[in-house]
Design a protein around this motif. Structure first.
Motif, PDB file in Angstrom:
ATOM      1  N   PHE A   2     -10.182  -3.103   9.588  1.00 42.15           N
ATOM      2  CA  PHE A   2      -9.418  -3.062   8.349  1.00 42.15           C
ATOM      3  C   PHE A   2      -8.877  -1.653   8.089  1.00 42.15           C
ATOM      4  O   PHE A   2      -7.699  -1.472   7.779  1.00 42.15           O
ATOM      5  N   ALA A   3      -9.728  -0.652   8.232  1.00 41.45           N
ATOM      6  CA  ALA A   3      -9.320   0.731   7.964  1.00 41.45           C
ATOM      7  C   ALA A   3      -8.209   1.168   8.915  1.00 41.45           C
ATOM      8  O   ALA A   3      -7.232   1.798   8.485  1.00 41.45           O
ATOM      9  N   ARG A   4      -8.327   0.851  10.207  1.00 43.00           N
ATOM     10  CA  ARG A   4      -7.285   1.236  11.167  1.00 43.00           C
ATOM     11  C   ARG A   4      -5.992   0.485  10.880  1.00 43.00           C
ATOM     12  O   ARG A   4      -4.898   1.035  11.023  1.00 43.00           O
ATOM     13  N   GLY A   5      -6.102  -0.776  10.472  1.00 43.74           N
ATOM     14  CA  GLY A   5      -4.913  -1.549  10.096  1.00 43.74           C
ATOM     15  C   GLY A   5      -4.222  -0.943   8.892  1.00 43.74           C
ATOM     16  O   GLY A   5      -2.984  -0.869   8.839  1.00 43.74           O
ATOM     17  N   LEU A   6      -4.994  -0.501   7.936  1.00 47.54           N
ATOM     18  CA  LEU A   6      -4.442   0.153   6.747  1.00 47.54           C
ATOM     19  C   LEU A   6      -3.702   1.436   7.145  1.00 47.54           C
ATOM     20  O   LEU A   6      -2.578   1.683   6.693  1.00 47.54           O
ATOM     21  N   GLU A   7      -4.308   2.218   8.015  1.00 46.98           N
ATOM     22  CA  GLU A   7      -3.658   3.447   8.496  1.00 46.98           C
ATOM     23  C   GLU A   7      -2.327   3.139   9.184  1.00 46.98           C
ATOM     24  O   GLU A   7      -1.320   3.816   8.928  1.00 46.98           O
ATOM     25  N   ARG A   8      -2.333   2.129  10.051  1.00 50.16           N
ATOM     26  CA  ARG A   8      -1.098   1.767  10.768  1.00 50.16           C
ATOM     27  C   ARG A   8      -0.011   1.300   9.812  1.00 50.16           C
ATOM     28  O   ARG A   8       1.150   1.697   9.935  1.00 50.16           O
ATOM     29  N   ARG A   9      -0.386   0.464   8.860  1.00 46.19           N
ATOM     30  CA  ARG A   9       0.610  -0.066   7.916  1.00 46.19           C
ATOM     31  C   ARG A   9       1.200   1.040   7.061  1.00 46.19           C
ATOM     32  O   ARG A   9       2.399   1.057   6.792  1.00 46.19           O
ATOM     33  N   SER A  24       1.154   9.736   8.334  1.00 44.62           N
ATOM     34  CA  SER A  24      -0.137   9.287   8.825  1.00 44.62           C
ATOM     35  C   SER A  24      -1.248   9.838   7.931  1.00 44.62           C
ATOM     36  O   SER A  24      -1.292  11.036   7.676  1.00 44.62           O
ATOM     37  N   ARG A  25      -2.114   8.962   7.477  1.00 40.58           N
ATOM     38  CA  ARG A  25      -3.247   9.362   6.641  1.00 40.58           C
ATOM     39  C   ARG A  25      -4.493   8.630   7.105  1.00 40.58           C
ATOM     40  O   ARG A  25      -4.462   7.434   7.397  1.00 40.58           O
ATOM     41  N   GLU A  26      -5.603   9.360   7.132  1.00 32.95           N
ATOM     42  CA  GLU A  26      -6.872   8.758   7.505  1.00 32.95           C
ATOM     43  C   GLU A  26      -7.407   7.911   6.348  1.00 32.95           C
ATOM     44  O   GLU A  26      -7.322   8.307   5.190  1.00 32.95           O
ATOM     45  N   ARG A  70       1.486  -1.034  -4.141  1.00 35.41           N
ATOM     46  CA  ARG A  70       1.794  -1.400  -2.751  1.00 35.41           C
ATOM     47  C   ARG A  70       0.550  -1.284  -1.872  1.00 35.41           C
ATOM     48  O   ARG A  70       0.345  -2.105  -0.977  1.00 35.41           O
ATOM     49  N   LEU A  71      -0.301  -0.293  -2.141  1.00 30.89           N
ATOM     50  CA  LEU A  71      -1.553  -0.172  -1.391  1.00 30.89           C
ATOM     51  C   LEU A  71      -2.408  -1.423  -1.585  1.00 30.89           C
ATOM     52  O   LEU A  71      -2.975  -1.956  -0.622  1.00 30.89           O
ATOM     53  N   ARG A  72      -2.485  -1.922  -2.812  1.00 28.38           N
ATOM     54  CA  ARG A  72      -3.247  -3.149  -3.067  1.00 28.38           C
ATOM     55  C   ARG A  72      -2.631  -4.333  -2.325  1.00 28.38           C
ATOM     56  O   ARG A  72      -3.349  -5.174  -1.769  1.00 28.38           O
ATOM     57  N   GLU A  73      -1.296  -4.405  -2.300  1.00 25.85           N
ATOM     58  CA  GLU A  73      -0.616  -5.493  -1.576  1.00 25.85           C
ATOM     59  C   GLU A  73      -0.915  -5.422  -0.079  1.00 25.85           C
ATOM     60  O   GLU A  73      -1.181  -6.455   0.550  1.00 25.85           O
ATOM     61  N   ILE A  74      -0.855  -4.230   0.488  1.00 28.37           N
ATOM     62  CA  ILE A  74      -1.146  -4.071   1.916  1.00 28.37           C
ATOM     63  C   ILE A  74      -2.577  -4.503   2.211  1.00 28.37           C
ATOM     64  O   ILE A  74      -2.837  -5.207   3.197  1.00 28.37           O
ATOM     65  N   ALA A  75      -3.511  -4.115   1.357  1.00 26.94           N
ATOM     66  CA  ALA A  75      -4.913  -4.518   1.553  1.00 26.94           C
ATOM     67  C   ALA A  75      -5.037  -6.041   1.544  1.00 26.94           C
ATOM     68  O   ALA A  75      -5.729  -6.619   2.387  1.00 26.94           O
TER      69      ALA A  75
END
Length: 174
Positions: A55-62, A70-72, A22-27
């Motif tokens: 991109f990094a902030r979008g990943l955190e939000r998703r 919440s994860r950095e 799922r992390l790969r899909e979100i990316a």
């Protein structure tokens, strides 16, 4: 070849489940390409479709929206990982006890630890990376995430040298 490596803090521990598929899909949904993960501890390699910080902030939000925690997303380039590995100041004979704690932002603290906190451990701050050698192993240290964050003034996440080396090799396509 991946342009960046994203190190997510504290996933797949303590109930914070994040499937790597799922992390790969979100990316991909965020526009990244050349996407891969390494082990199930939140290591994402990719080329973001736009700005790295965006991109990094979008990943955190998703992740927060979908998984409820919440994860950095701590970003390093393969060159930055290589420089951190090359700068490791302690004897890395047992790579399982040799770690680099990658910070989310520049430290605001001095990374000073009391002898009681250090025990048999060693710590040295170099730039945005805290280099650690755990005398009795990471599971026995008093340098907990909370202690590190207070001393450094910034959250971070640690990886052992074996994982750092594997991320560099994977990012470089070797």
């Amino acid at each position: 070849m991946a342009e960046i490596v994203v190190l997510l803090r504290a996933v797949n521990v303590g109930g914070a489940k994040l499937p790597m598929a799922r992390l790969r899909e979100i990316a991909a949904e965020l526009g990244a390409s050349d996407i891969s993960t390494h082990i199930a501890s939140g290591n994402l390699l990719c080329t973001p479709g736009g700005g790295v910080a965006e991109f990094a902030r979008g990943l955190e939000r998703r992740i927060a929206d979908e998984f409820g925690f919440s994860r950095e997303a701590i970003v390093r380039t393969p060159a930055e990982l290589t420089a951190a590995l090359d700068a490791y100041p302690f004897d890395p004979a047992d790579e399982r006890r040799a770690h680099i704690h990658f910070l989310y932002s520049d430290p605001t603290g001095d990374a000073e630890f009391t002898p009681a906190q250090l025990g048999d451990d060693e710590a040295r701050l170099i730039g945005r990376d805290l280099h650690l050698r755990f005398g009795a192993g990471a599971g026995q240290t008093k340098l907990t995430t909370a202690v590190l964050q207070r001393a450094l003034g910034a959250p971070g996440t640690a990886r052992n040298l074996r994982t750092v080396r594997a991320l560099i090799e994977k990012a470089q396509g070797t």
